[in-house]
Design an enzyme around this catalytic site. Structure first.
Site, mmCIF file in Angstrom:
data_model
loop_
_atom_site.group_PDB
_atom_site.id
_atom_site.type_symbol
_atom_site.label_atom_id
_atom_site.label_comp_id
_atom_site.label_asym_id
_atom_site.label_seq_id
_atom_site.Cartn_x
_atom_site.Cartn_y
_atom_site.Cartn_z
ATOM 1 N N ILE A 101 47.012 36.716 34.849
ATOM 2 C CA ILE A 101 47.939 36.271 35.893
ATOM 3 C C ILE A 101 49.367 36.646 35.531
ATOM 4 C CG2 ILE A 101 48.855 34.247 37.094
ATOM 5 C CD1 ILE A 101 46.056 32.944 36.645
ATOM 6 N N GLY A 157 48.839 38.298 29.848
ATOM 7 C CA GLY A 157 47.578 37.783 30.362
ATOM 8 C C GLY A 157 47.312 38.286 31.764
ATOM 9 N N TYR A 217 39.320 21.389 27.660
ATOM 10 C CA TYR A 217 40.291 22.274 28.313
ATOM 11 C C TYR A 217 40.985 21.550 29.470
ATOM 12 C CZ TYR A 217 41.843 25.694 31.771
ATOM 13 O OH TYR A 217 42.578 26.372 32.715
#
Length: 341
Positions: free
Chosen positions: A15, A13, A155
């Site tokens: 990060i 991903g 989320y």
């Protein structure tokens, strides 16, 4: 336990890629886990992963963290000293359309990691949360010691739930846990669903950009290498259960567990209009703005109080928005082979 092994979930991903590069440069052996989900461009994730695979001390497992027993197997095989859990189904707006993916990845996946740590305890677990956990709070800048009870998207609710789950494991099994709340991370190799990526792409293609809440939005934009520096320093700041439940003033350390929440932000709330101006300056083009009402689940402003991060590590993020945006646009042009007009 290998003192030099770090297990990083979400390693391919945005990060995760930057963190893995930093850890490998620092001499760690890194074990990555990433299922290369198709939430956004799989090619972008594969390109990041291929760059990491050039390091001899990097290995990766392309499977899902929520797979029953997988994380326990990996913890047993590699005995990581540190675990940095970044894998998650991200995105506020997508959580309205597909909430089950958030339940599976964020809740079940984190449960599998906590169970693995219970069986094979690392020195320190660091788990990603989000500034969205502050929810409907209006007192800014956000401080870790503020209550955060009113999340405004599913989320955010799943990420706050992982904070609570990790706290229970920290308390019951004496597992040192640091939760970090990210504030609008951006930079090279960023996610295509994020505003900077979408705005840059549209502006370079001469297309209009959708600007929500009619531009009256503020965010604490945090450059990705600043974030990675903070995570790297926090790895060595291992929480300890406080004696007699006494917690220093301003510290988010739990009175009953080796568990702490830390903001990682730039400590500056920047107007969306100024952010767009920085993109215009970096691209050399004016944006055609399509002004729209705020979207469901979104918050109009975020702003981090990063004093605790500085107190724990001596570090504060440094990169200004114009500098960070210019570095992203430069990467975007190179990666997508666009040329200045």
């Amino acid at each position: 336990m290998s003192q030099k092994t770090v297990l990083v979930t979400g390693s391919s991903g945005f990060i995760g890629y930057h963190l893995c590069r930093r850890l490998l440069a620092d001499g760690f052996r890194v074990v990555g886990v990433d299922n290369l989900s198709d939430y956004y461009s799989v090619q972008l994730k594969q390109d990041r992963q291929e760059m990491l695979e050039q390091y001899p001390d990097f290995s990766v497992i392309n499977r899902s963290i929520e797979e029953p027993g997988l994380m326990t197997e990996l913890f047993a095989a590699h005995e990581p000293a540190y675990v940095v859990h970044l894998a998650a189904q991200a995105g506020v707006r997508y959580s309205i359309e597909n909430p089950r993916s958030y339940l599976e990845s964020n809740i079940t996946g984190t449960f599998e990691i906590l169970e693995a740590a219970r069986a094979h305890p690392p020195r320190h677990m660091l788990l990603a949360s989000t500034s969205s956990a502050f929810g409907a709070n209006t007192q800014m800048p956000y401080q870790e010691t503020q209550r955060a009870d009113h999340q405004m998207s599913f989320y955010a609710a799943t990420k706050k739930a992982t904070e609570n789950m990790a706290h229970s494991y920290a308390h019951l099994f004496d597992l040192p846990v640091t939760m970090f709340r990210f504030f609008t991370v951006y930079g090279p190799w960023g996610r295509p669903d994020m505003a900077l990526f979408k705005f840059t792409k549209a502006i370079l293609e001469g297309k209009p950009i959708d600007v929500y809440n009619f531009g009256d939005m503020q965010r604490d934009f945090t450059f990705v290498t600043d974030l990675v520096e903070a995570i790297r320093l926090l790895m060595e700041v291992i929480p300890e259960r406080p004696a007699n439940g006494v917690v220093p003033e301003g510290d988010s350390l739990s009175p009953v567990a080796p568990h702490r929440v830390v903001n990682i932000g730039n400590s500056e709330s920047v107007r969306l209009t100024a952010f767009i101006e920085a993109i215009e300056a970096a691209t050399g083009r004016k944006a055609d703005q399509n002004l729209m009402p705020i979207q469901a689940g979104d918050v109009p402003a975020t702003w981090a109080d990063a004093a605790l991060l500085n107190r724990l590590t001596g570090y504060s993020p440094q990169t200004s928005v114009p500098e960070g945006v210019a570095r992203f646009v430069s990467w975007y042009r190179e990666y997508y082979h666009t040329v200045p007009s």
